[in-house]
Design an enzyme around this catalytic site. Structure first.
Site, mmCIF file in Angstrom:
data_model
loop_
_atom_site.group_PDB
_atom_site.id
_atom_site.type_symbol
_atom_site.label_atom_id
_atom_site.label_comp_id
_atom_site.label_asym_id
_atom_site.label_seq_id
_atom_site.Cartn_x
_atom_site.Cartn_y
_atom_site.Cartn_z
ATOM 1 N N GLY A 48 -66.606 29.671 -37.827
ATOM 2 C CA GLY A 48 -65.261 29.379 -37.359
ATOM 3 C C GLY A 48 -64.704 28.209 -38.138
ATOM 4 N N GLN A 53 -59.412 20.928 -40.057
ATOM 5 C CA GLN A 53 -60.523 20.752 -40.997
ATOM 6 C C GLN A 53 -60.096 20.935 -42.453
ATOM 7 O OE1 GLN A 53 -63.283 23.487 -38.593
ATOM 8 N NE2 GLN A 53 -64.701 22.017 -39.477
ATOM 9 N N CYS A 100 -71.291 21.741 -37.874
ATOM 10 C CA CYS A 100 -69.857 21.700 -38.160
ATOM 11 C C CYS A 100 -69.678 21.535 -39.655
ATOM 12 C CB CYS A 100 -69.216 20.539 -37.410
ATOM 13 S SG CYS A 100 -67.435 20.391 -37.677
ATOM 14 N N LEU A 101 -68.768 22.310 -40.222
ATOM 15 C CA LEU A 101 -68.529 22.204 -41.661
ATOM 16 C C LEU A 101 -68.003 20.819 -42.038
ATOM 17 C CD1 LEU A 101 -66.931 25.702 -42.305
ATOM 18 C CD2 LEU A 101 -69.249 24.967 -42.879
ATOM 19 N N HIS A 142 -65.848 24.815 -29.514
ATOM 20 C CA HIS A 142 -65.985 23.907 -30.660
ATOM 21 C C HIS A 142 -64.689 23.869 -31.473
ATOM 22 C CE1 HIS A 142 -68.522 22.291 -34.147
ATOM 23 N NE2 HIS A 142 -67.389 22.645 -34.739
ATOM 24 N N GLU A 143 -64.107 25.048 -31.739
ATOM 25 C CA GLU A 143 -62.900 25.095 -32.582
ATOM 26 C C GLU A 143 -61.683 24.532 -31.858
ATOM 27 O OE1 GLU A 143 -63.460 25.513 -35.559
ATOM 28 O OE2 GLU A 143 -65.413 26.488 -35.423
ATOM 29 N N HIS A 146 -61.599 20.897 -32.035
ATOM 30 C CA HIS A 146 -61.052 20.372 -33.290
ATOM 31 C C HIS A 146 -59.535 20.172 -33.167
ATOM 32 C CE1 HIS A 146 -64.256 20.129 -36.225
ATOM 33 N NE2 HIS A 146 -64.684 21.358 -35.974
HETATM 34 NI NI NI Z 1 -66.502 22.144 -36.585
#
Ligand code: NI
Length: 189
Positions: A48, A53, A100-101, A142-143, A146
């Site tokens: 995701g 991000q 997480c990226l 999680h998304e 963000h």
């Molecule tokens: Ni993340």
């Protein structure tokens, strides 16, 4: 497919902002952003990705739909959600591994609702809604976090449960068997 965008890393102030509504789905810039987000998620092998991000503080997320036995798949079209809203089950949260990226190389055990209902607009601006559980529900939480400037360590109640990716097996061993799942979780989101 457009070029993947650079992914902001923890410490960048945009990741801590509350993102603005996604706006008009007919906006060319928004559609280009969504395409670029999909390309970026694919390139980074993420499950995701949220617009902040990639430096755009708008309420848009993309995620891979997860099918049978919660396995991620790229065979199904990814989900694109504008202005997503979650209704959590209100039950005691369950721990699961997240990455997480924007926080490379770290994994943590994060408490999340196991099931939820969601509603949003699709990329054409039409209202859509659904229910999710397990890993899919976790990725959605999680998304959407963000979009509210929240990174997964900020949800952790015990920072002793943070580890580098190569040590994540120790985190998995702490989970009750039903939560371990069939595949190694902790893949970047
Ligand atoms: Ni993340």
């Amino acid at each position: 497919m457009p070029e993947p965008l650079p992914i902001l890393r923890i410490g960048h102030p945009v990741l801590l902002q509350r993102a603005l509504p996604a706006g008009d789905a007919g906006d060319l810039g928004l559609q280009e952003l969504l395409e670029a987000m999909l390309a970026t998620m694919h390139d980074a092998s993420g499950l995701g990705l949220a617009a902040p991000q990639v430096g755009r503080s708008v309420r848009a997320i993309v995620l891979l739909p997860l099918i049978a036995r919660d396995q991620p798949t790229e065979e199904v079209a990814p989900l694109v959600l504008l202005d997503p809203e979650l209704e959590l089950d209100g039950l005691p949260p369950v721990l699961g591994v997240e990455g997480c990226l924007s926080i490379p190389e770290l994994r943590g055990l994060v408490p999340r609702a196991r099931t939820l209902r969601w509603r949003a607009r699709d990329r054409a601006g039409r209202p859509i809604a659904g229910a999710a559980e397990g890993l899919t529900a976790r990725i959605l939480q999680h998304e959407v976090d963000h979009l509210d400037g929240i990174l997964f360590p900020m949800r952790m109640t015990d920072l002793a449960l943070l580890a580098t990716a190569d040590q994540a097996a120790h985190l998995l061993a702490l989970l009750p068997p039903p939560e371990r799942g069939p595949a190694p979780p902790g893949m970047p989101e």
